[in-house]
Enzyme design. Structure first.
Site, PDB file in Angstrom:
ATOM      1  N   ASP A 175     -39.638 -40.705 109.723  1.00  0.00           N
ATOM      2  CA  ASP A 175     -38.789 -39.784 108.969  1.00  0.00           C
ATOM      3  C   ASP A 175     -39.667 -38.907 108.067  1.00  0.00           C
ATOM      4  O   ASP A 175     -40.613 -39.386 107.449  1.00  0.00           O
ATOM      5  CB  ASP A 175     -37.774 -40.554 108.121  1.00  0.00           C
ATOM      6  CG  ASP A 175     -36.749 -41.292 108.984  1.00  0.00           C
ATOM      7  OD1 ASP A 175     -36.567 -40.906 110.155  1.00  0.00           O
ATOM      8  OD2 ASP A 175     -36.133 -42.248 108.479  1.00  0.00           O
TER       9      ASP A 175
ATOM     10  N   ARG B 216     -21.920 -46.967 119.039  1.00  0.00           N
ATOM     11  CA  ARG B 216     -22.566 -47.434 117.800  1.00  0.00           C
ATOM     12  C   ARG B 216     -22.590 -46.319 116.762  1.00  0.00           C
ATOM     13  O   ARG B 216     -22.743 -45.149 117.119  1.00  0.00           O
ATOM     14  CB  ARG B 216     -23.991 -47.879 118.116  1.00  0.00           C
ATOM     15  CG  ARG B 216     -24.824 -48.208 116.899  1.00  0.00           C
ATOM     16  CD  ARG B 216     -26.207 -48.729 117.291  1.00  0.00           C
ATOM     17  NE  ARG B 216     -26.958 -49.033 116.103  1.00  0.00           N
ATOM     18  CZ  ARG B 216     -27.921 -48.246 115.612  1.00  0.00           C
ATOM     19  NH1 ARG B 216     -28.271 -47.136 116.230  1.00  0.00           N
ATOM     20  NH2 ARG B 216     -28.538 -48.587 114.498  1.00  0.00           N
TER      21      ARG B 216
ATOM     22  N   HIS C 125     -39.718 -41.980 116.254  1.00  0.00           N
ATOM     23  CA  HIS C 125     -40.114 -40.977 115.258  1.00  0.00           C
ATOM     24  C   HIS C 125     -40.392 -41.655 113.919  1.00  0.00           C
ATOM     25  O   HIS C 125     -40.053 -42.816 113.724  1.00  0.00           O
ATOM     26  CB  HIS C 125     -38.991 -39.931 115.063  1.00  0.00           C
ATOM     27  CG  HIS C 125     -37.743 -40.517 114.468  1.00  0.00           C
ATOM     28  ND1 HIS C 125     -36.834 -41.260 115.207  1.00  0.00           N
ATOM     29  CD2 HIS C 125     -37.271 -40.517 113.203  1.00  0.00           C
ATOM     30  CE1 HIS C 125     -35.853 -41.660 114.425  1.00  0.00           C
ATOM     31  NE2 HIS C 125     -36.083 -41.240 113.192  1.00  0.00           N
TER      32      HIS C 125
ATOM     33  N   HIS D 168     -39.812 -45.673 114.249  1.00  0.00           N
ATOM     34  CA  HIS D 168     -38.588 -46.362 114.672  1.00  0.00           C
ATOM     35  C   HIS D 168     -37.818 -45.511 115.683  1.00  0.00           C
ATOM     36  O   HIS D 168     -38.140 -44.331 115.880  1.00  0.00           O
ATOM     37  CB  HIS D 168     -37.716 -46.693 113.449  1.00  0.00           C
ATOM     38  CG  HIS D 168     -37.358 -45.499 112.625  1.00  0.00           C
ATOM     39  ND1 HIS D 168     -38.243 -44.888 111.761  1.00  0.00           N
ATOM     40  CD2 HIS D 168     -36.210 -44.783 112.534  1.00  0.00           C
ATOM     41  CE1 HIS D 168     -37.657 -43.864 111.185  1.00  0.00           C
ATOM     42  NE2 HIS D 168     -36.424 -43.761 111.643  1.00  0.00           N
TER      43      HIS D 168
END
Ligand SMILES: O=C(O)CCC(=O)C(=O)O
Ligand SMILES: [Fe+2]
Length: 181
Positions: A63, A127, A61, A117
């Site tokens: 941002d 994570r 996607h 990203h």
């Protein structure tokens, strides 16, 4: 978490100003339109995944903001597109990652590019990441800082609505190309 949010909010404003100045604009636009109440911090948790090559932590996607400041832990998983190739961003808990968002791309008239990203998962490790999004109020109109403009002007509300509509109708975000002149 609050001291982190406060510091990162100041950093985001400074970076936006510097990037605007680089384009020859001494702009108070970001300070006026991006208020503490319109920006936000998202905490991401990615559980271990036994089939990481099949399952994204976060789908590819861009941002929908001006810029994003990301802190990731030592596990790693952030990937971005550079010169048409997906590359992994080496994890460094001492560093922050700054991503340009769609709104900065539109405001800068394509001078800065919103980076595509994603987050991939790890087979055995959990994570965490923290992302701060520099966003304006919904009423803010995003207009290119130079002419001829690549995109027509639009309000942040209009942008968010279009993204939502596309996701519902097509299953994915189309993004800025919806606003090409
Ligand atoms: O967790 C990451 O590395 C990426 C997070 C991200 O892209 C987002 O929250 O929009
Ligand atoms: Fe993101």
């Amino acid at each position: 978490m609050e001291p982190f949010a406060t510091k990162v909010a100041i950093l985001a404003q400074k970076l936006a100003e510097i990037l605007a100045e680089k384009l020859g604009h001494k702009s108070s636009f970001f300070q006026e339109s991006c208020l503490p109440s319109t920006c936000y911090l998202r905490l991401n948790r990615y559980p271990p995944c036994p089939i990481p090559s099949d399952i994204y932590g976060l789908m590819p996607h861009t941002d929908s903001d001006f810029l994003t400041i990301l802190h990731q832990d030592q596990v790693g998983g952030l990937q971005l597109v550079k010169d048409g190739q997906w590359i992994a961003v080496k994890p460094n808990p001492e560093a922050l990652v700054i991503n340009i968002g769609d709104l900065f791309q539109a405001w800068s008239n394509d001078c800065y590019k919103s980076v595509k990203h994603c987050a991939v998962t790890h087979p055995t490790k959990e994570r965490f990441s923290a992302a701060y999004f520099l966003c304006p109020s919904y009423e803010t109109v995003i207009e290119s800082c130079s002419m001829p403009s690549v995109y027509r002007k639009f309000s942040f509300r209009e942008y968010r609505q279009k993204v939502q509509e596309d996701v519902q109708l097509h299953g994915y975000k189309v993004g800025l190309s919806r606003f090409l002149v």
